[in-house]
Design an enzyme around this catalytic site. Structure first.
Site, short mmCIF file in Angstrom:
data_model
loop_
_atom_site.label_atom_id
_atom_site.label_comp_id
_atom_site.label_asym_id
_atom_site.label_seq_id
_atom_site.Cartn_x
_atom_site.Cartn_y
_atom_site.Cartn_z
N GLU A 28 0.87 -1.17 0.00
CA GLU A 28 0.00 0.00 0.00
C GLU A 28 0.91 1.22 0.00
O GLU A 28 1.57 1.50 1.00
CB GLU A 28 -0.88 0.02 1.25
CG GLU A 28 -1.95 -1.04 1.27
CD GLU A 28 -2.80 -0.98 2.54
OE1 GLU A 28 -2.39 -0.33 3.55
OE2 GLU A 28 -3.86 -1.60 2.54
N GLN A 46 -3.14 17.06 -4.80
CA GLN A 46 -2.52 16.99 -6.12
C GLN A 46 -1.40 15.96 -6.08
O GLN A 46 -0.66 15.88 -5.10
CB GLN A 46 -1.96 18.37 -6.49
CG GLN A 46 -1.26 18.47 -7.82
CD GLN A 46 -0.82 19.91 -8.10
OE1 GLN A 46 -1.56 20.86 -7.89
NE2 GLN A 46 0.41 20.05 -8.56
N ASP A 47 -1.27 15.17 -7.15
CA ASP A 47 -0.16 14.23 -7.31
C ASP A 47 0.73 14.75 -8.42
O ASP A 47 0.24 15.17 -9.48
CB ASP A 47 -0.65 12.83 -7.69
CG ASP A 47 -1.17 12.04 -6.50
OD1 ASP A 47 -1.10 12.53 -5.37
OD2 ASP A 47 -1.63 10.91 -6.72
N ASN A 48 2.05 14.70 -8.21
CA ASN A 48 3.03 15.12 -9.21
C ASN A 48 3.93 13.93 -9.53
O ASN A 48 4.18 13.08 -8.68
CB ASN A 48 3.87 16.28 -8.68
CG ASN A 48 3.03 17.50 -8.37
OD1 ASN A 48 2.07 17.79 -9.06
ND2 ASN A 48 3.37 18.19 -7.32
N ARG A 59 16.97 18.54 -9.02
CA ARG A 59 15.77 19.38 -9.00
C ARG A 59 15.63 19.96 -7.60
O ARG A 59 15.51 19.24 -6.64
CB ARG A 59 14.54 18.55 -9.37
CG ARG A 59 14.61 17.94 -10.78
CD ARG A 59 13.41 17.01 -11.03
NE ARG A 59 13.53 16.28 -12.26
CZ ARG A 59 12.93 16.62 -13.40
NH1 ARG A 59 12.19 17.71 -13.45
NH2 ARG A 59 13.10 15.89 -14.48
N HIS A 62 13.22 23.47 -3.72
CA HIS A 62 11.95 24.15 -4.00
C HIS A 62 11.06 24.27 -2.76
O HIS A 62 11.11 23.42 -1.88
CB HIS A 62 11.16 23.37 -5.05
CG HIS A 62 11.87 23.20 -6.35
ND1 HIS A 62 11.74 22.07 -7.11
CD2 HIS A 62 12.73 24.00 -7.01
CE1 HIS A 62 12.47 22.18 -8.21
NE2 HIS A 62 13.09 23.34 -8.17
N LYS A 72 4.66 17.79 1.38
CA LYS A 72 4.85 16.82 0.30
C LYS A 72 5.06 15.43 0.90
O LYS A 72 5.72 15.28 1.93
CB LYS A 72 6.09 17.17 -0.53
CG LYS A 72 6.00 18.51 -1.22
CD LYS A 72 7.30 18.86 -1.93
CE LYS A 72 7.20 20.23 -2.58
NZ LYS A 72 8.45 20.62 -3.24
N HIS A 119 12.83 21.54 -0.50
CA HIS A 119 13.01 20.14 -0.88
C HIS A 119 13.68 20.06 -2.24
O HIS A 119 13.39 20.85 -3.14
CB HIS A 119 11.63 19.47 -0.95
CG HIS A 119 11.67 18.10 -1.52
ND1 HIS A 119 11.28 17.83 -2.81
CD2 HIS A 119 12.08 16.93 -0.99
CE1 HIS A 119 11.43 16.53 -3.05
NE2 HIS A 119 11.92 15.97 -1.95
N TYR A 132 5.00 12.41 -6.01
CA TYR A 132 4.72 12.98 -4.69
C TYR A 132 3.36 13.64 -4.65
O TYR A 132 2.86 14.18 -5.62
CB TYR A 132 5.82 13.94 -4.23
CG TYR A 132 6.12 15.11 -5.14
CD1 TYR A 132 5.61 16.37 -4.85
CD2 TYR A 132 6.92 14.96 -6.26
CE1 TYR A 132 5.89 17.45 -5.67
CE2 TYR A 132 7.21 16.03 -7.07
CZ TYR A 132 6.69 17.28 -6.77
OH TYR A 132 6.98 18.35 -7.59
N LYS A 167 16.04 27.54 -14.26
CA LYS A 167 15.37 28.04 -13.05
C LYS A 167 16.15 27.63 -11.80
O LYS A 167 16.45 28.46 -10.94
CB LYS A 167 13.94 27.51 -12.99
CG LYS A 167 13.18 27.85 -11.74
CD LYS A 167 11.80 27.21 -11.79
CE LYS A 167 11.21 27.08 -10.42
NZ LYS A 167 9.94 26.36 -10.42
N ASP A 168 16.49 26.34 -11.70
CA ASP A 168 17.19 25.86 -10.51
C ASP A 168 18.62 26.40 -10.42
O ASP A 168 19.17 26.54 -9.33
CB ASP A 168 17.20 24.33 -10.47
CG ASP A 168 15.84 23.76 -10.10
OD1 ASP A 168 14.98 24.52 -9.63
OD2 ASP A 168 15.64 22.55 -10.29
#
Length: 188
Positions: A28, A46-48, A59, A62, A72, A119, A132, A167-168
């Site tokens: 699970e 929301q799932d990403n 990455r 953030h 998250k 993160h 996540y 961006k990063d």
């Protein structure tokens, strides 16, 4: 399911039960009731899902400013990542401290990253996928980041030359970053 508190208040390492046999495994990956029994009561909205095709993709780091800050629940479903959380809550006894974890498809670990933490992760092998859940919708207006290589933080990334988005690559160091989080004790 095993839930462990770590050095950074509010961050939790979650190890779901995994049942395997000659056919494969069953687990699970998310059970709201079991998490609530462990004091984790976030409502995820929301799932990403991200795929990094090369090892060495970084990455992060953030976060979203309040009132759109996100908690998250992170897991790696293919490959392996080095996952980093950084306390950015003003007044926290662990402000500016970070901790890293290896999350992989084979160890099934998940990481709960509460609001008030930045993160990020880097991929350790090609074709790593990260999924996540978040408890607040994405908001470009509130989206912020911190430099992955801020020398004051001394994050011990397992790569020297990461593959970064533009961006990063442009995030400020922690002491110049816009934050609006205050430490209010341990979070669930």
């Amino acid at each position: 399911m095993k839930v462990s508190s770590i050095v950074l208040p509010g961050v939790k390492l979650i190890e779901p039960d995994v049942y395997g046999d000659n056919r494969g495994f069953f687990s699970e990956s998310y059970n709201e009731q079991k998490l609530q029994e462990q004091g984790i009561g976030h409502r995820f909205v929301q799932d990403n899902h991200s795929l990094s095709v090369e090892a060495g993709v970084l990455r992060g780091l953030h976060y979203q400013l309040a009132p759109m800050a996100q908690t998250k629940l992170v897991r790696c479903t293919s490959g392996a990542i080095y996952d980093v959380v950084l306390d950015i809550r003003q007044g926290s006894p662990t402000f500016g401290r970070w901790q890293g974890f290896i999350l992989s498809a084979s160890n099934f670990r998940q990481l709960l990253v509460p609001q008030g933490f930045a993160h990020g992760f880097c991929t350790l092998v090609p074709n790593s996928e990260v999924q996540y859940k978040v408890d607040q919708f994405y908001s470009a207006e509130h989206d912020r980041g911190i430099a992955w290589d801020d020398p004051a933080l001394g994050i011990d990334w397992p790569i020297a030359k990461p593959i970064l988005s533009s961006k990063d690559a442009g995030h400020p160091v922690l002491l110049r970053a816009e934050t609006n989080f205050a430490f209010e004790g341990e979070q669930g």
